[in-house]
Enzyme design. Structure first.
Site, PDB file in Angstrom:
ATOM      1  N   GLU A 112       4.338   3.375   4.292  1.00  0.00           N
ATOM      2  CA  GLU A 112       5.550   4.058   3.820  1.00  0.00           C
ATOM      3  C   GLU A 112       5.336   4.818   2.511  1.00  0.00           C
ATOM      4  O   GLU A 112       6.225   5.587   2.096  1.00  0.00           O
ATOM      5  CB  GLU A 112       6.692   3.049   3.636  1.00  0.00           C
ATOM      6  CG  GLU A 112       6.641   2.220   2.366  1.00  0.00           C
ATOM      7  CD  GLU A 112       5.651   1.054   2.408  1.00  0.00           C
ATOM      8  OE1 GLU A 112       5.585   0.287   1.419  1.00  0.00           O
ATOM      9  OE2 GLU A 112       4.944   0.908   3.419  1.00  0.00           O
ATOM     10  N   HIS A 128       0.444  -0.046   3.069  1.00  0.00           N
ATOM     11  CA  HIS A 128       1.714   0.623   2.748  1.00  0.00           C
ATOM     12  C   HIS A 128       1.791   1.982   3.439  1.00  0.00           C
ATOM     13  O   HIS A 128       1.677   3.027   2.800  1.00  0.00           O
ATOM     14  CB  HIS A 128       1.844   0.817   1.234  1.00  0.00           C
ATOM     15  CG  HIS A 128       2.149  -0.414   0.474  1.00  0.00           C
ATOM     16  ND1 HIS A 128       3.410  -0.961   0.406  1.00  0.00           N
ATOM     17  CD2 HIS A 128       1.353  -1.227  -0.257  1.00  0.00           C
ATOM     18  CE1 HIS A 128       3.390  -2.056  -0.350  1.00  0.00           C
ATOM     19  NE2 HIS A 128       2.151  -2.238  -0.748  1.00  0.00           N
ATOM     20  N   CYS A 177       2.827  -5.710   3.271  1.00  0.00           N
ATOM     21  CA  CYS A 177       2.019  -6.103   2.109  1.00  0.00           C
ATOM     22  C   CYS A 177       2.281  -7.552   1.694  1.00  0.00           C
ATOM     23  O   CYS A 177       1.955  -8.471   2.432  1.00  0.00           O
ATOM     24  CB  CYS A 177       2.221  -5.117   0.968  1.00  0.00           C
ATOM     25  SG  CYS A 177       0.872  -5.185  -0.243  1.00  0.00           S
TER      26      CYS A 177
END
Length: 306
Positions: free
Chosen positions: A235, A233, A142
């Site tokens: 994650e 993202h 990001c």
């Protein structure tokens, strides 16, 4: 093989409840293999949440992994205890003469600031310059991806009229080994106020791996495969976008509901459609790093041609 973590590392107990195994240091030292060494530069305010998210992904590899966390000392970390940082995080001075198989640079909620106005910018530049010599591969996430693209390749960020927020389909544009096993179109969370100026991308040094017709490039990799840039993202937890939305609402921000996320107007039900992609990407990355890195870490600078 499991991740080696200190016995009292906070994320360890959470991961154990999810049947993600973390080996204790004493037992790990008895194994006759060389573990992968990973370094995570955690720039996110809630450091423990990010630790858990990333450790959850890298723990699925059959390789033993030693993980170090890095902090930037030029920044005043307000959302985590100083004892946590002192006990579990290293400074750049601690690692500048070390070599690592891989480095992960997280995002940070500071997209609206010019890069040069970020209080730790100069220290981050040191880390990014160091990473080109002392690591086999670097994942930038990001804002970390935008910062890396700006530093390494001069690609400027562009400000959006409103927050890019939701779960977006992305289409693979090239076949790349890190995305082996991915569907041609896959989903992934996005949460950012800025993008990149794609007109400044030079095809001789960067390749766009995945993109979305509406929001543009989402994943880029350097042509030498050293630098990976994830503008989203992978994650994120299932409820991460919901928590961000509620936080923005509480702060009086005009953030709209995340697109392609809530299943109905109650904002209670979310189907996670990116978890498999996330695990596959990090599994592929760790396997690739394992195959490429010299057995002796001191040979990494030679491999990088420096």
């Amino acid at each position: 093989m499991p991740i080696k973590l200190p016995t009292d590392f906070p994320a360890k107990s959470v991961l154990e409840t999810e049947d993600i195994f973390a080996i204790e240091e004493k037992r790990a030292k008895q194994q006759d293999i060389r573990p992968l060494r990973l370094l995570i530069l955690n720039l996110m305010p809630n450091k423990i949440d990010t630790e858990i998210q990333l450790l959850r992904l890298i723990s699925q590899s059959p390789l033993q992994i030693d993980v170090d966390f890095l902090k930037l000392v030029s920044h005043n970390h307000k959302n985590v205890s100083q004892s946590h940082l002192a006990k579990f995080y290293l400074s750049f001075a601690d690692i500048q003469n070390e070599n690592y198989d891989g480095l992960i640079i997280t995002g940070a909620p500071i997209e609206k600031l010019p890069f040069e106005e970020v209080d730790y910018w100069e220290e981050l530049l040191q880390v990014m310059a160091w990473s080109q010599l002392h690591t086999t591969s670097v994942i930038h996430i990001c804002w970390g991806a935008q910062a890396g693209l700006y530093y390494h390749y001069g690609i400027e960020k562009i400000q959006y009229d409103e927050k890019l927020f939701g779960v977006y389909p992305q289409r693979l544009r090239i076949n790349h080994r890190l995305f082996r096993g991915f569907d041609d179109v896959f989903m992934g969370p996005q949460s950012r106020y800025t993008g990149i100026n794609e007109h400044q991308i030079r095809e001789d040094v960067l390749q766009i791996v995945a993109s979305n017709e509406e929001i543009g490039a989402t994943i880029l990799i350097s042509t030498d495969d050293h630098n990976i840039f994830l503008l989203g993202h992978f994650e994120y937890d299932t409820d991460s976008l919901k928590r961000e939305f509620l936080r923005d609402q509480s702060a009086g921000l005009a953030t709209k509901l995340p697109v392609n996320y809530f299943e109905d107007s109650s904002m209670e039900k979310v189907t996670n459609c990116w978890r498999g992609n996330a695990h596959l990407l990090y599994h592929n990355w760790l396997n690739d790093v394992y195959q490429v890195t010299p057995y002796h870490l001191e040979d990494i600078p030679k491999m990088n041609g420096k």
